[in-house]
Design an enzyme around this catalytic site. Structure first.
Site, PDB file in Angstrom:
ATOM      1  N   SER A 136       3.370  -2.346 -14.139  1.00  0.00           N
ATOM      2  CA  SER A 136       2.101  -2.764 -14.738  1.00  0.00           C
ATOM      3  C   SER A 136       2.332  -3.982 -15.618  1.00  0.00           C
ATOM      4  O   SER A 136       3.455  -4.222 -16.088  1.00  0.00           O
ATOM      5  CB  SER A 136       1.533  -1.625 -15.590  1.00  0.00           C
ATOM      6  OG  SER A 136       0.392  -2.069 -16.290  1.00  0.00           O
TER       7      SER A 136
ATOM      8  N   TYR B  13       1.453   5.361 -21.885  1.00  0.00           N
ATOM      9  CA  TYR B  13       1.468   4.677 -20.583  1.00  0.00           C
ATOM     10  C   TYR B  13       2.387   3.459 -20.639  1.00  0.00           C
ATOM     11  O   TYR B  13       3.204   3.227 -19.738  1.00  0.00           O
ATOM     12  CB  TYR B  13       0.037   4.271 -20.213  1.00  0.00           C
ATOM     13  CG  TYR B  13      -0.087   3.606 -18.872  1.00  0.00           C
ATOM     14  CD1 TYR B  13       0.223   4.287 -17.699  1.00  0.00           C
ATOM     15  CD2 TYR B  13      -0.519   2.285 -18.762  1.00  0.00           C
ATOM     16  CE1 TYR B  13       0.109   3.673 -16.457  1.00  0.00           C
ATOM     17  CE2 TYR B  13      -0.641   1.669 -17.522  1.00  0.00           C
ATOM     18  CZ  TYR B  13      -0.327   2.368 -16.381  1.00  0.00           C
ATOM     19  OH  TYR B  13      -0.437   1.746 -15.159  1.00  0.00           O
TER      20      TYR B  13
HETATM   21  O1  NJP Z   1      -4.456   5.042  -9.394  1.00  0.00           O
HETATM   22  P1  NJP Z   1      -5.263   6.291  -8.741  1.00  0.00           P
HETATM   23  P2  NJP Z   1      -4.236   3.530  -8.916  1.00  0.00           P
HETATM   24  N1  NJP Z   1       2.803  13.259  -6.982  1.00  0.00           N
HETATM   25  O2  NJP Z   1      -5.394   7.266  -9.850  1.00  0.00           O
HETATM   26  C1  NJP Z   1      -1.168  10.039  -6.732  1.00  0.00           C
HETATM   27  C2  NJP Z   1      -0.512   1.360 -11.289  1.00  0.00           C
HETATM   28  N2  NJP Z   1      -1.458   0.484 -11.985  1.00  0.00           N
HETATM   29  O3  NJP Z   1      -4.337   3.402  -7.471  1.00  0.00           O
HETATM   30  O4  NJP Z   1      -1.854  13.373  -6.243  1.00  0.00           O
HETATM   31  C3  NJP Z   1       2.339  12.510  -5.958  1.00  0.00           C
HETATM   32  O5  NJP Z   1      -6.460   5.822  -8.015  1.00  0.00           O
HETATM   33  C4  NJP Z   1      -2.645  10.399  -6.531  1.00  0.00           C
HETATM   34  O6  NJP Z   1      -2.844  11.292  -5.452  1.00  0.00           O
HETATM   35  P3  NJP Z   1      -3.119  12.893  -5.639  1.00  0.00           P
HETATM   36  C5  NJP Z   1      -0.572   2.792 -11.756  1.00  0.00           C
HETATM   37  O7  NJP Z   1       0.202   3.015 -12.914  1.00  0.00           O
HETATM   38  C6  NJP Z   1      -2.803   0.634 -11.873  1.00  0.00           C
HETATM   39  O8  NJP Z   1      -5.061   2.648  -9.765  1.00  0.00           O
HETATM   40  O9  NJP Z   1      -3.317  13.366  -4.246  1.00  0.00           O
HETATM   41  N3  NJP Z   1       1.302  11.695  -6.044  1.00  0.00           N
HETATM   42  C7  NJP Z   1      -3.219   9.048  -6.122  1.00  0.00           C
HETATM   43  O10 NJP Z   1      -3.070   8.849  -4.744  1.00  0.00           O
HETATM   44  C8  NJP Z   1       0.000   3.520 -10.552  1.00  0.00           C
HETATM   45  O11 NJP Z   1       1.401   3.550 -10.597  1.00  0.00           O
HETATM   46  C9  NJP Z   1      -3.664  -0.205 -12.592  1.00  0.00           C
HETATM   47  O12 NJP Z   1      -4.310  13.010  -6.521  1.00  0.00           O
HETATM   48  C10 NJP Z   1       0.640  11.652  -7.213  1.00  0.00           C
HETATM   49  C11 NJP Z   1      -2.351   8.057  -6.855  1.00  0.00           C
HETATM   50  O13 NJP Z   1      -1.179   8.731  -7.294  1.00  0.00           O
HETATM   51  C12 NJP Z   1      -0.447   2.643  -9.367  1.00  0.00           C
HETATM   52  O14 NJP Z   1      -0.825   1.385  -9.908  1.00  0.00           O
HETATM   53  C13 NJP Z   1      -3.134  -1.210 -13.399  1.00  0.00           C
HETATM   54  C14 NJP Z   1       1.048  12.408  -8.320  1.00  0.00           C
HETATM   55  C15 NJP Z   1      -3.054   7.477  -8.069  1.00  0.00           C
HETATM   56  O15 NJP Z   1      -4.231   6.847  -7.662  1.00  0.00           O
HETATM   57  C16 NJP Z   1      -1.614   3.208  -8.567  1.00  0.00           C
HETATM   58  O16 NJP Z   1      -2.736   3.324  -9.432  1.00  0.00           O
HETATM   59  C17 NJP Z   1      -1.774  -1.322 -13.504  1.00  0.00           C
HETATM   60  C18 NJP Z   1       2.180  13.228  -8.172  1.00  0.00           C
HETATM   61  N4  NJP Z   1       2.644  13.996  -9.175  1.00  0.00           N
HETATM   62  C19 NJP Z   1      -0.945  -0.491 -12.792  1.00  0.00           C
HETATM   63  N5  NJP Z   1       0.202  12.154  -9.355  1.00  0.00           N
HETATM   64  C20 NJP Z   1      -5.152  -0.091 -12.546  1.00  0.00           C
HETATM   65  N6  NJP Z   1      -5.732   0.727 -11.670  1.00  0.00           N
HETATM   66  O17 NJP Z   1      -5.850  -0.809 -13.315  1.00  0.00           O
HETATM   67  C21 NJP Z   1      -0.693  11.276  -8.898  1.00  0.00           C
HETATM   68  O18 NJP Z   1      -1.275  -2.269 -14.309  1.00  0.00           O
HETATM   69  N7  NJP Z   1      -0.445  10.969  -7.605  1.00  0.00           N
END
Ligand code: NJP
Length: 241
Positions: free
Chosen positions: A140, A154
């Site tokens: 990030s 975070y």
């Molecule tokens: O997040 P979101 P983003 N084991 O919440 C999965 C970084 N980032 O796409 O577990 C396996 O829509 C969850 O799936 P489920 C951020 O830090 C973002 O925005 O099935 N999977 C979902 O598919 C992150 O690293 C922004 O509910 C797990 C996914 O993770 C990445 O981008 C800005 C899990 C999260 O989808 C993706 O974020 C930035 C587990 N224990 C960095 N826990 C931003 N959006 O503004 C969760 O600087 N998941």
């Protein structure tokens, strides 16, 4: 150039991870996608509905070593290689420091940091043996510009990720393996307690734009490493260092 390569994308149930899976599938990459909920199987169906094949979906938690090893070994057995790992899964907690519980602290570190460690550890012997591989981790912009408010937890996880990948990159380069981070600013997803498509997020980055940047990183010539890529929407203010 990516056609026929094999990728694991974590956290592909929605948001940036799902967009990365689609972007790689468009370029002929065979995919293993993971998420901790059954939503991950919907992503597989959505990709198949668009005509893409060679996709495995696993409900697997990035914090559980056994599940991670099973995903990686199943991918290697089915496709014969692991060329690309995208450590995308992540969670956000937005709280003032005095309100963060120890449980939230541990859980966030488990997903955002331990999850990156476990997948990186699991693919490393395979990539070393192949003498090639690319690991891209969703870090990030907060890894450089600490979030000013309610962001200490975070921010701490992403600084940890940045340090971990920076060191791993140097450890693995002698084996032809690249490790990089992509560091987006504000992206319009359902991340944390926000909702995709909110009016205030109109000018934020879109998940498919971040996915294109990831594809650019993994598609770079083998002798070239893009160590880090910072990208942010023009509307986002930054303290420049
Ligand atoms: O997040 P979101 P983003 N084991 O919440 C999965 C970084 N980032 O796409 O577990 C396996 O829509 C969850 O799936 P489920 C951020 O830090 C973002 O925005 O099935 N999977 C979902 O598919 C992150 O690293 C922004 O509910 C797990 C996914 O993770 C990445 O981008 C800005 C899990 C999260 O989808 C993706 O974020 C930035 C587990 N224990 C960095 N826990 C931003 N959006 O503004 C969760 O600087 N998941």
């Amino acid at each position: 150039m990516l056609n026929g390569q094999v990728a694991i994308v974590t956290g592909a149930s929605r948001g940036i991870g799902k967009a990365i899976a689609l972007e790689l599938a468009k370029h002929g990459v065979k995919l293993t996608i993971t998420g901790s909920s059954d939503e991950i199987h919907r992503t597989k169906r959505d990709l198949e509905d668009e005509g893409y094949q060679d996709i495995f979906s696993f409900r697997a938690d990035v914090t559980k070593e056994l599940e991670v090893e099973q995903v990686v070994q199943a991918t290697k057995t089915a496709f014969g290689a692991v060329d690309i790992l995208v450590n995308n899964a992540g969670v956000g907690v937005s709280k003032k420091v005095e309100d963060i519980t120890v449980e939230e602290w541990k859980k966030t570190f488990e997903v955002n940091v331990q999850g990156v460690f476990l997948y990186t550890k699991a693919v490393t012997p395979i990539m070393k043996q192949q003498q090639s591989g690319t690991i891209v981790t969703l870090s990030s912009d907060v890894a450089r510009y600490s979030l000013p408010e309610k962001g200490s937890l975070y921010t701490a996880t992403k600084y940890a990720v940045q340090g971990f990948i920076g060191s791993v990159a140097q450890e693995l380069q002698q084996y032809g393996v690249r490790a990089s981070t992509i560091n987006p600013g504000l992206v319009d997803t359902n991340f944390g307690d926000t909702k995709q498509g909110e009016a205030a997020k109109t000018d934020w980055l879109k998940a498919d734009e971040v996915a294109e940047a990831v594809r650019y990183m993994v598609e770079a010539p083998k002798h070239m490493v893009i160590d880090e890529m910072y990208l942010h929407p023009l509307c986002q203010q930054y303290p420049r260092t």
